[in-house]
Scaffold this motif. Structure first.
Motif, PDB file in Angstrom:
ATOM      1  N   GLY A  54       7.998  14.992  -8.241  1.00 46.38           N
ATOM      2  CA  GLY A  54       9.366  14.984  -8.708  1.00 46.38           C
ATOM      3  C   GLY A  54      10.362  14.690  -7.611  1.00 46.38           C
ATOM      4  N   VAL A  55       9.935  13.900  -6.628  1.00 48.74           N
ATOM      5  CA  VAL A  55      10.789  13.526  -5.505  1.00 48.74           C
ATOM      6  C   VAL A  55      11.068  12.027  -5.599  1.00 48.74           C
ATOM      7  CG1 VAL A  55      10.961  13.410  -2.989  1.00 48.74           C
ATOM      8  CG2 VAL A  55       9.803  15.345  -4.080  1.00 48.74           C
ATOM      9  N   PRO A  56      12.269  11.558  -5.334  1.00 48.65           N
ATOM     10  CA  PRO A  56      12.548  10.123  -5.387  1.00 48.65           C
ATOM     11  C   PRO A  56      11.571   9.329  -4.508  1.00 48.65           C
ATOM     12  CG  PRO A  56      14.592  11.336  -5.190  1.00 48.65           C
ATOM     13  CD  PRO A  56      13.485  12.341  -5.032  1.00 48.65           C
ATOM     14  N   GLN A  57      11.140   8.185  -5.014  1.00 49.46           N
ATOM     15  CA  GLN A  57      10.132   7.410  -4.298  1.00 49.46           C
ATOM     16  C   GLN A  57      10.611   6.978  -2.916  1.00 49.46           C
ATOM     17  OE1 GLN A  57       8.758   4.007  -6.473  1.00 49.46           O
ATOM     18  NE2 GLN A  57       7.026   3.641  -5.117  1.00 49.46           N
ATOM     19  N   ILE A 105       8.656   0.061   6.267  1.00 54.53           N
ATOM     20  CA  ILE A 105       9.174   1.069   5.336  1.00 54.53           C
ATOM     21  C   ILE A 105      10.269   0.469   4.461  1.00 54.53           C
ATOM     22  CG2 ILE A 105      10.469   3.225   5.199  1.00 54.53           C
ATOM     23  CD1 ILE A 105       8.981   4.085   7.761  1.00 54.53           C
ATOM     24  N   GLY A 106      11.124  -0.339   5.053  1.00 53.06           N
ATOM     25  CA  GLY A 106      12.177  -0.980   4.281  1.00 53.06           C
ATOM     26  C   GLY A 106      11.619  -1.890   3.197  1.00 53.06           C
ATOM     27  N   LEU A 107      10.595  -2.675   3.537  1.00 54.00           N
ATOM     28  CA  LEU A 107       9.981  -3.573   2.555  1.00 54.00           C
ATOM     29  C   LEU A 107       9.280  -2.791   1.451  1.00 54.00           C
ATOM     30  CD1 LEU A 107       8.490  -6.347   4.863  1.00 54.00           C
ATOM     31  CD2 LEU A 107      10.465  -6.538   3.344  1.00 54.00           C
ATOM     32  N   ALA A 108       8.676  -1.654   1.814  1.00 56.14           N
ATOM     33  CA  ALA A 108       7.966  -0.845   0.812  1.00 56.14           C
ATOM     34  C   ALA A 108       8.904  -0.348  -0.278  1.00 56.14           C
ATOM     35  CB  ALA A 108       7.285   0.344   1.488  1.00 56.14           C
ATOM     36  N   CYS A 109      10.158  -0.227   0.045  1.00 53.03           N
ATOM     37  CA  CYS A 109      11.132   0.249  -0.949  1.00 53.03           C
ATOM     38  C   CYS A 109      11.551  -0.857  -1.916  1.00 53.03           C
ATOM     39  CB  CYS A 109      12.376   0.787  -0.241  1.00 53.03           C
ATOM     40  SG  CYS A 109      12.083   2.245   0.793  1.00 53.03           S
ATOM     41  N   MET A 110      11.076  -2.106  -1.672  1.00 53.22           N
ATOM     42  CA  MET A 110      11.587  -3.225  -2.470  1.00 53.22           C
ATOM     43  C   MET A 110      10.521  -4.030  -3.191  1.00 53.22           C
ATOM     44  SD  MET A 110      14.555  -4.698   0.097  1.00 53.22           S
ATOM     45  CE  MET A 110      13.417  -5.136   1.412  1.00 53.22           C
ATOM     46  N   ALA A 154       0.825  -1.207   0.000  1.00 51.96           N
ATOM     47  CA  ALA A 154       0.000   0.000   0.000  1.00 51.96           C
ATOM     48  C   ALA A 154       0.858   1.256   0.000  1.00 51.96           C
ATOM     49  CB  ALA A 154      -0.917  -0.008   1.221  1.00 51.96           C
ATOM     50  N   THR A 155       1.928   1.232   0.753  1.00 54.66           N
ATOM     51  CA  THR A 155       2.833   2.378   0.802  1.00 54.66           C
ATOM     52  C   THR A 155       3.525   2.575  -0.544  1.00 54.66           C
ATOM     53  OG1 THR A 155       3.223   2.015   3.161  1.00 54.66           O
ATOM     54  CG2 THR A 155       4.832   3.368   1.980  1.00 54.66           C
ATOM     55  N   TYR A 156       3.948   1.486  -1.138  1.00 56.59           N
ATOM     56  CA  TYR A 156       4.593   1.572  -2.453  1.00 56.59           C
ATOM     57  C   TYR A 156       3.654   2.177  -3.495  1.00 56.59           C
ATOM     58  CZ  TYR A 156       6.230   0.119  -7.028  1.00 56.59           C
ATOM     59  OH  TYR A 156       6.597   0.126  -8.346  1.00 56.59           O
TER      60      TYR A 156
END
Length: 511
Positions: free
Chosen positions: A149-152, A403-408, A136-138
């Motif tokens: 225009g900000v890095p995800q 949060i870490g998992l959302a980045c992957m 959901a966060t992703y």
């Protein structure tokens, strides 16, 4: 790099300040009961809108319009599934939790079976919700990143820190009131977005619908019995019904809100309000997808400007199905006026934070109540202050993991598939455990344990070896767990119990 208008930045800043303020306002006089269940004092409006905003936010804002634009309106049959599951939630699950006066849904399973079943169900929930938070966060951060225009990664980490902060300070009351604000920002943004897209098509609603359906069949229903058909009607009706029953009936995120209510009736009215909200929001999100299809049919170069050969919109989508996920952020970035783009981003930020705060809070509750208190009671601090400090540390740790998992999770597919894949393998067996517990007398602990573990493992294997439509994994996981659990129990039946649904309903509790 896209430069945000100062008015957009002002709108976003005001929203974030209001949200953070709620954490500090409700952070005073915290206790364990206040932190976990808001002292069981919440009204029906807060309960209903909080459930709605929490379980129907980030992914929904992206995948409903993307599904309507890229494939069909068949996903709208979800509304039928939601309508069928809501009465079961209202008149089966809510009264059970109220009569037993539990802190989590999984406490009931120890009463019905034994502690091992409680631990298994709680573990399935933790895995399900951590995966759900990540997906959901992703999903919503993808849109925020493209529009602003900000890095995800910066979006995920920044909003995650804010959400974890006010959750740690304000507990469930801050989380729920944040959800209420998020719902109204979300609803206002949906209406404004649809109106602006419609104004850019220059054809009106009639022209938009005509363009959408022209030369296309099976757009509303398609009852072909196929495991690979995207958004097939059977998959939606069966799979979303089971998904909704699991999410709103046995998932601690929703159960925690029912437990925070003043009475059984308050929880039931809140569940009905949640259904009404979905019947308003889902059609609006689908119409955004329809309007986007009409607009980009007239301006396909805006959606794929780098293509050397001019293509029609259906050809562009066929070449890159994931491009539908980018249609709405692309439109917002190019066409939204100053201030309105800020409102859109505020709504998405709210969706992200709502997913994080609710997931982190409920997972922490389960880890404390179902694991620490039950299995490792010696770890519980002696003082109320120490208890609150430990709970807040656990909120922080779970938040960092999510949060870490959302980045992957991006490589797993489009946002719809990501959401389903990360929940179906755990949610289906979890629901089956409760159905067996409530409505069968013979089911034993060993039966549900073997059934749930086997179904989870098989579903995970199928999920990553087959190309079936993702919603089918819900009935597969649920059906396998239900069948195995019951059949195995016939070999070694459970002793008589007073914790089936009929026996529980004979208990009298004040409303």
């Amino acid at each position: 790099m896209i430069r945000m208008h100062p008015l957009d930045l002002l709108v976003i800043a005001i929203y974030l300040i209001v949200i953070l303020s709620l954490g500090f306002v409700f952070g005073r006089n915290q206790s364990r009961s206040e932190f976990f269940v808001a002292s069981r004092s919440m009204n029906w409006l807060t309960v209903g809108l909080s459930v709605m905003a929490t379980l129907f936010s980030s992914n929904s804002f992206v995948f409903y319009p993307a599904a309507a634009m890229g494939d069909s309106l068949r996903i709208g049959l979800s509304l039928v599934a939601f309508a069928l599951m809501t009465p079961i939630v209202m008149f089966v699950f809510v009264p059970v939790y109220a009569r037993l006066k539990v802190e989590t849904a999984y406490e009931y399973l120890e009463l019905r079976f034994q502690v091992s079943v409680r631990a298994l169900a709680a573990g399935l929930f933790v895995l399900l919700r951590i995966g759900w938070m990540a997906s959901a966060t992703y999903a919503a951060s993808l849109v925020v990143s493209e529009v602003a225009g900000v890095p995800q990664t910066v979006v995920i980490v920044g909003l995650g820190v804010i959400a974890i902060g006010y959750t740690m300070v304000g507990g469930l009351r801050a989380v729920m009131w944040t959800d209420v604000i998020q719902f109204f920002v979300f609803a206002l943004t949906i209406l404004a977005t649809f109106g602006l897209i419609l104004s850019k098509t220059d054809t009106g609603i009639g022209g938009v619908l005509s363009t959408y359906f022209d030369g296309r069949s099976g757009m509303v229903v398609d009852f072909e019995l196929s495991l690979t058909l995207q958004y097939g009607s059977w998959a939606i009706l069966i799979g979303v019904f089971l998904e909704g029953l699991s999410a709103f009936g046995v998932d601690q995120v929703a159960v925690q809100r029912y437990l925070s209510a003043k009475s059984i009736r308050t929880s039931q009215v809140g569940a009905m309000l949640n259904l009404i909200g979905m019947w308003v929001v889902v059609p609006a999100l689908l119409m955004i997808g329809v309007a986007l299809y009409s607009y980009y049919s007239q301006h396909p170069d805006e959606l794929a400007p780098a293509r050397q050969i001019v293509q029609t919109l259906p050809e562009i989508i066929a070449d890159n199905p994931k491009i539908a996920d980018h249609a709405m952020p692309n439109f917002v970035r190019v066409h939204f006026p100053a201030g309105m783009a800020g409102l859109f981003l505020a709504a998405l930020m709210a969706a992200i934070m709502s997913s994080i705060d609710s997931g982190v809070h409920s997972v922490t509750t389960v880890l404390v109540v179902d694991f620490r208190d039950r299995l490792f009671p010696d770890l519980r601090p002696d003082s109320a202050r120490g208890e609150l400090r430990m709970i807040r540390v656990m909120v922080l740790l779970i938040g960092v993991l999510s949060i870490g998992l959302a980045c992957m999770v991006g490589p797993m597919g489009n946002v719809f598939d990501i959401g389903k894949k990360l929940t179906a393998a755990f949610g289906g067996p979890l629901l089956a455990i409760f159905v067996l517990a409530l409505f069968t007398k013979r089911t034993s602990a060993i039966g549900v344990l073997v059934g749930a573990v086997s179904a989870t493992a098989v579903t995970l294997v199928l999920m990553y070896t087959q190309t079936w439509f993702s919603v089918w994994y819900w009935p597969i996981g649920f059906g396998m767990s239900l069948t195995l659990g019951y059949v195995i129990s016939l070999m070694r039946p459970s002793p008589a119990t007073e914790f089936t649904f009929n026996r529980i309903m004979q208990k009298v509790v004040p409303d």
